[in-house]
Design an enzyme around this catalytic site. Structure first.
Site, short mmCIF file in Angstrom:
data_model
loop_
_atom_site.label_atom_id
_atom_site.label_comp_id
_atom_site.label_asym_id
_atom_site.label_seq_id
_atom_site.Cartn_x
_atom_site.Cartn_y
_atom_site.Cartn_z
N ARG A 67 36.92 45.34 40.62
CA ARG A 67 38.24 44.76 40.79
C ARG A 67 39.27 45.41 39.87
NH1 ARG A 67 39.63 39.38 38.46
NH2 ARG A 67 41.69 38.96 39.28
N HIS A 71 43.61 46.53 40.17
CA HIS A 71 44.64 46.08 39.23
C HIS A 71 45.20 47.24 38.42
CE1 HIS A 71 44.29 41.58 39.54
NE2 HIS A 71 43.32 42.02 40.32
N ASN A 99 46.62 38.78 36.17
CA ASN A 99 45.43 39.14 35.40
C ASN A 99 44.98 38.10 34.40
OD1 ASN A 99 45.70 41.60 36.75
ND2 ASN A 99 46.76 42.58 35.04
N HIS A 198 35.81 41.67 48.56
CA HIS A 198 35.40 40.30 48.29
C HIS A 198 34.03 39.98 48.85
CE1 HIS A 198 39.78 38.79 47.55
NE2 HIS A 198 39.28 39.49 46.56
#
Length: 371
Positions: A67, A71, A99, A198
């Site tokens: 992940r 970001h 975050n 996911h």
């Protein structure tokens, strides 16, 4: 009369040199497969082994490492800025809305970096470690392998403001998400395929309370929820219950497969911004249906999307950080040392004990933000 002309020519030349210098600084680095073959042979193997050790300690950790690529790359390119701790003069991206209380496994990256530094000091960037470790998180949990292009530098700073401005709410519909990805040069197929990250990881009840009890301010649950699945979520996440309780984002949360898409078709998507891909847009719906039937097609599209996302670059000059959390030369450089544990429940965030690494890739459900 000659002197003024000479002076003018020198001024023009200086301006051109300045402009060319800025243009050179803005030129993207050439990324390539096998970038460290001569300068750090075996670097990818070292990263893979460190990730395998993390997976053995805590399965959810590798999802959280994957992940980090989203970001990092979505905010000013893949430059390792998401790893930087805040300083008195620089609010870090870890504290951004998308975050805070959400990103995990920074200590796993510390461990990977320590292993790489022992193998070949000062050569491999933290930004490249994120790219390699994200690929390995997928492979180690049963997903596809792809060749990673490397050669990035680490940023000198991070920007909480930029992160806040770029990341939209998880309540955004598919149209808004398509617009976000298009702005980064990513297609509708990239959006749907990368949302399949996911397939591994977990999320908290906090992220779905509005879906269960007040969708769009209606005072009722999301109509795009299978009734039996909604009953399961109601029991897991009662209105007055502990919102730190977590659950898998699909039916096989430790295996990277296409179950995520099968769940969306069955109206069993955990997160609102996932279910919208099937329920609210005909273009994304068609791709969700395709990937639910064809895991190989999903794997190919996912690998392609990860490579495209990895091509997003920060044009500013960077460095190879010795410590992924701080710029070289910082007085805070030696503040953080790699931990032995595989996956912290809090790391640098103020969140209390939640139980391991909670989410994967695109979503930040703990913070009510997307990506």
């Amino acid at each position: 009369m000659a002197l003024p002309r000479v002076g003018l020519l020198l001024a023009v030349a200086a301006c051109l040199a300045c402009a060319l210098g800025r243009r050179a600084d803005a030129a993207p680095k050439e990324l390539k497969v096998g970038y460290y073959a001569k300068t750090c042979p075996g670097a990818e193997y070292v990263v893979r082994e460190a990730m395998a050790r993390a997976l053995a300690r805590e399965a959810r950790c590798v999802a959280s490492v994957m992940r980090l690529q989203f970001h990092d790359c979505f905010v000013n390119g893949c430059d390792g800025s998401v790893l930087m701790d805040a300083t008195p003069t620089m609010p870090g991206e870890k504290e951004a809305l998308s975050n805070i209380n959400s990103l995990r496994s920074f200590e796993v990256v510390d461990q990977v970096k320590a292993a790489v530094e022992e193998h070949c000091p000062g050569v491999v960037s933290c930004a490249d470690i994120i790219i390699m470790a994200s690929r390995d998180a997928v492979v180690l949990t049963g997903g596809p392998h792809w060749d990673v292009k490397l050669g990035r530098e680490d940023s000198l700073t991070a920007s909480q403001e930029d992160s806040d401005n770029i990341m939209p709410s998880p309540r955004a519909n598919a149209t808004a998400l398509i617009r976000l990805f298009a702005g980064l040069g990513l297609s509708v197929m990239d959006l749907v395929a990368l949302s399949g990250s996911h397939s591994i990881g977990e999320a908290r009840c906090f992220s779905i309370m509005f879906r269960l009890y007040n969708q769009s301010g209606s005072g009722r649950p999301d109509p795009h929820l299978d009734p039996a699945y909604r009953a399961t979520l109601d029991a897991l996440c009662p209105l007055t219950g502990d919102q730190n309780v977590s659950a898998g984002m699909d039916a096989t949360p430790v295996i990277f497969d296409n179950q995520y898409f099968k769940d969306l078709v069955a109206l069993r998507g955990f997160l609102n911004s996932d279910q919208t891909l099937f329920s609210d847009n005909p273009f994304t719906r068609a791709m969700v249906e395709r990937f639910s039937r064809d895991q190989d097609a999903f794997f190919r599209a996912f690998a392609d999307g990860m490579v495209k996302m990895g091509d997003l670059q920060n044009p500013r000059k960077g460095e190879i950080r010795a410590n992924c959390r701080v710029a070289n030369g910082s007085p805070l450089r030696s503040r953080t040392r790699p931990r032995r544990s595989g996956c912290s429940t809090s790391d640098s965030s103020p969140l209390g004990p939640v139980g391991g690494c909670l989410t994967s890739a695109l979503m930040s459900p703990e913070s009510d933000r997307y990506v």
